[in-house]
Design a protein around this motif. Structure first.
Motif, mmCIF file in Angstrom:
data_model
loop_
_atom_site.group_PDB
_atom_site.id
_atom_site.type_symbol
_atom_site.label_atom_id
_atom_site.label_comp_id
_atom_site.label_asym_id
_atom_site.label_seq_id
_atom_site.Cartn_x
_atom_site.Cartn_y
_atom_site.Cartn_z
ATOM 1 N N THR A 413 44.050 39.948 35.235
ATOM 2 C CA THR A 413 42.663 40.199 34.882
ATOM 3 C C THR A 413 41.768 39.888 36.089
ATOM 4 O O THR A 413 42.201 39.282 37.073
ATOM 5 C CB THR A 413 42.249 39.313 33.700
ATOM 6 O OG1 THR A 413 42.351 37.934 34.085
ATOM 7 C CG2 THR A 413 43.146 39.552 32.498
ATOM 8 N N THR A 473 43.429 45.956 38.715
ATOM 9 C CA THR A 473 43.439 44.852 37.735
ATOM 10 C C THR A 473 43.564 45.443 36.332
ATOM 11 O O THR A 473 43.556 46.662 36.142
ATOM 12 C CB THR A 473 42.158 44.004 37.831
ATOM 13 O OG1 THR A 473 41.034 44.804 37.461
ATOM 14 C CG2 THR A 473 41.970 43.458 39.239
ATOM 15 N N ASP A 475 41.394 45.025 33.809
ATOM 16 C CA ASP A 475 40.129 45.096 33.075
ATOM 17 C C ASP A 475 39.457 46.453 33.262
ATOM 18 O O ASP A 475 39.513 47.051 34.350
ATOM 19 C CB ASP A 475 39.173 44.001 33.566
ATOM 20 C CG ASP A 475 39.692 42.610 33.259
ATOM 21 O OD1 ASP A 475 40.703 42.506 32.531
ATOM 22 O OD2 ASP A 475 39.093 41.637 33.746
ATOM 23 N N GLY A 494 39.180 38.243 29.284
ATOM 24 C CA GLY A 494 39.594 39.553 29.750
ATOM 25 C C GLY A 494 38.369 40.430 29.931
ATOM 26 O O GLY A 494 37.230 40.008 29.739
#
Length: 591
Positions: A413, A473, A475, A494
């Motif tokens: 994350t 990542t 996210d 998150g």
């Protein structure tokens, strides 16, 4: 004579030899001959019960005399009820006189059924049996209360005189001497039974001491000594009878001699409270997931996890990022990077560097054998002049997720990536705010072999976080994602739970023009660039929470960029349950 079914009394002949009447017989009875009373047609049965004499019946000729009945068809017929009523009226109107003439008979009433001789005899027999049983029970209870000490009386409440006057003081000389071992053992057993059924610990103690003093050579005496030792240790004398509480025994201390000198009268200072010993550290056994093992020379972290592990699938070395509170974002920068706030993360692992071309080749071979297509193809990477030690590029977010799933890991994350890059001090670059320390200039978006610049190493020991390839990542990208976290600490947050743009964009980190670790940008998930790669993470103590995460404690109103804020102590308030990691049955960490 009256009908037997309607008569009020049964007539019985007077008993023989009865005394004569008080009154003399009337002249009328003497002069006139009395006719014998008429007899009934059937045989008369004598009454079974004893007769009760009530009065004397009138002479038969007066009682039974009836008027001649008219005969013939013209005579009126009377019913039996009318005849009985007529007879009863004649009897009441007639004068009753007592006499002893032979023709006189005595009226008798029937005796009730429950007043017979036989009934009285049965009642006397039942009362006698009940009295005998009551006397027997009373004698048995008295004998058992006085001399029943040798039996099992654990369920019988016995009133003992010692409960009111205290236990007797028994010395050895008071015991009756005996030469028979069996008698001594039996007597000791009786005292032991009384000790077991004693209602107080003092009474049980006196019985046990009596056994030891009076019968020291018996087997019961050994049992009594053990019970006395348990009482001395403030334990129940009999483990199977916990109701005898030894705490009630108060042994009177020996009287202290009176102080003779002034020094003896000095009062000692009160004892100082001793600090409580620190509890022993809890033994924590950490188990790594399947496919992961501690790296050679790894040390044990305070959390119990090894500092470095190795993934068996791709051979990547992963570094432990300790759990704690980290700074995320900054003030005074681009709007998408602010405001600065804090996040709390549990321990997790992150790849030591980006996934290399060599490690990606293992993944391609494994999926090609299953008939799946993997991008980028080897020739694409060859045209870029990449060696096996270069970061793999030209990977989309979808391909990076597939690789992480194949290796048993996940994409990090944004909070995990930035915490691993900036460290607990919240540095804006791995080496601080100074210019880059590497010896030669690194062109922006240029790809170098991993670990080629030792200065590009974070406090946790991760390479190429400030330069080299961009990294995917987990996210979704949202420019104002940090806006609602400014005054609170989020636990293991998150990204947004759904994309906020079309096509969906995912956040990439690292390799900014100024090498700032707070730089973030969004890319469509299908984007493949020659300078875009990835690295993987491993969650061992909980999965990230989608969204901003649980808000725990309020942050200070003022914050200085580049200076980590002081984390206040958590208030004693209930915290939301934290997500737990899945059950692991892999390698046992040898620490």
């Amino acid at each position: 004579m009256a009908d037997s079914s309607s008569s009020e009394y049964d007539l019985a002949p007077p008993p023989s030899g009865s005394p004569s009447s008080k009154r003399p017989p009337s002249s009328k009875s003497a002069d006139e001959g009395s006719a014998p009373p008429s007899q009934s047609s059937g045989p008369r049965q004598p009454p079974k019960p004893l007769p009760r004499l009530s009065r004397t019946a009138p002479p038969a000729e007066e009682t039974d005399a009836e008027a001649p009945r008219p005969t013939g068809s013209g005579a009126p017929r009377t019913s039996r009820r009318d005849r009985n009523a007529e007879r009863l009226a004649r009897r009441k109107g007639a004068a009753v006189e007592e006499d002893d003439e032979p023709g006189t008979r005595t009226l008798a009433t029937p005796t009730p059924t429950l007043d017979t001789v036989e009934t009285r005899g049965r009642v006397r027999l039942i009362l006698g049996i009940m009295a005998f049983v009551a006397v027997g029970l009373a004698i048995a209870m008295i004998v058992r209360a006085v001399g029943g000490g040798g039996s099992d009386m654990s369920d019988v409440y016995v009133i003992d005189s010692t409960q009111m006057f205290g236990p007797p003081t028994v010395n050895a000389r008071d015991a009756l001497p005996t030469t028979d071992p069996n008698d001594a053992e039996e007597a000791a057993q009786g005292l032991l039974g009384r000790a077991r059924t004693a209602l107080t610990i003092q009474l049980a103690h006196s019985y046990l001491q009596r056994i030891v003093d009076s019968y020291p050579d018996t087997q019961t005496a050994a049992t009594a000594r053990e019970a006395l030792e348990r009482i001395a240790n403030r334990q129940p004398p009999f483990p199977d009878i916990p109701s005898l509480a030894p705490e009630v025994i108060v042994l009177a201390p020996a009287p202290e001699p009176a102080p003779d000198t002034v020094a003896d009268r000095i009062v000692a200072p009160p004892p100082q409270p001793q600090p409580e010993p620190e509890p022993a550290p809890e033994l924590v056994v950490r188990v790594l997931p399947n496919g992961f093992s501690p790296a050679s020379g790894a040390e044990e972290d305070s959390s119990g996890w090894p500092s470095r592990i190795v993934c068996e699938r791709d051979g990547m070395t992963m570094v432990l990022v300790p759990g704690g509170v980290y700074i995320m974002g900054r003030d005074g920068g681009p709007p998408s990077e602010g405001p600065a706030h804090r996040v709390e993360l549990p321990p997790f692992y992150l790849d030591e560097h980006e996934v290399t071309v060599e490690q990606f080749a293992r993944y391609r071979d494994a999926l090609t054998q299953r008939g799946e297509t993997v991008l980028p193809k080897p020739e694409e990477l060859t045209r870029l002049g990449l060696t096996p030690r270069h970061p793999v590029v030209l990977t989309s977010a979808q391909e990076a997720l597939r690789y992480a799933e194949w290796a048993g890991k996940s994409l990090p994350t944004e909070a995990q990536w930035e915490a691993a890059a900036r460290g607990p001090e919240g540095l804006i670059r791995p080496w601080g705010a100074a210019p880059p320390p590497w010896p030669r200039q690194r062109t922006n978006r240029s790809i170098e072999p991993v670990r080629a610049y030792p200065a590009d190493r974070s406090a946790a020991g991760l390479f190429d976080m400030a330069a080299n390839a961009w990294e995917w990542t987990a996210d979704w990208f949202e420019g104002g994602a940090y806006g609602d976290r400014a005054r609170f600490v989020a636990y293991n947050p998150g990204g947004p739970d759904r994309p906020s743009s079309q096509p969906p964009r995912q956040t990439v980190r690292g390799s900014s023009p100024s090498h700032d670790l707070t730089y973030r940008e969004g890319m469509p998930i299908t984007t493949r660039l020659p300078y875009l790669g990835f690295r993987c993470a491993l969650n061992v103590e909980g999965l990230p929470v989608a969204g901003a995460g649980p808000r725990l404690i309020q942050a200070p109103s003022s914050y200085t960029p580049g200076v980590p804020p002081t984390v206040p102590a958590r208030p004693p308030q209930p915290q939301p349950p934290r997500p737990q990691p899945p059950a692991n049955t892999g390698t046992l960490v040898p620490f």
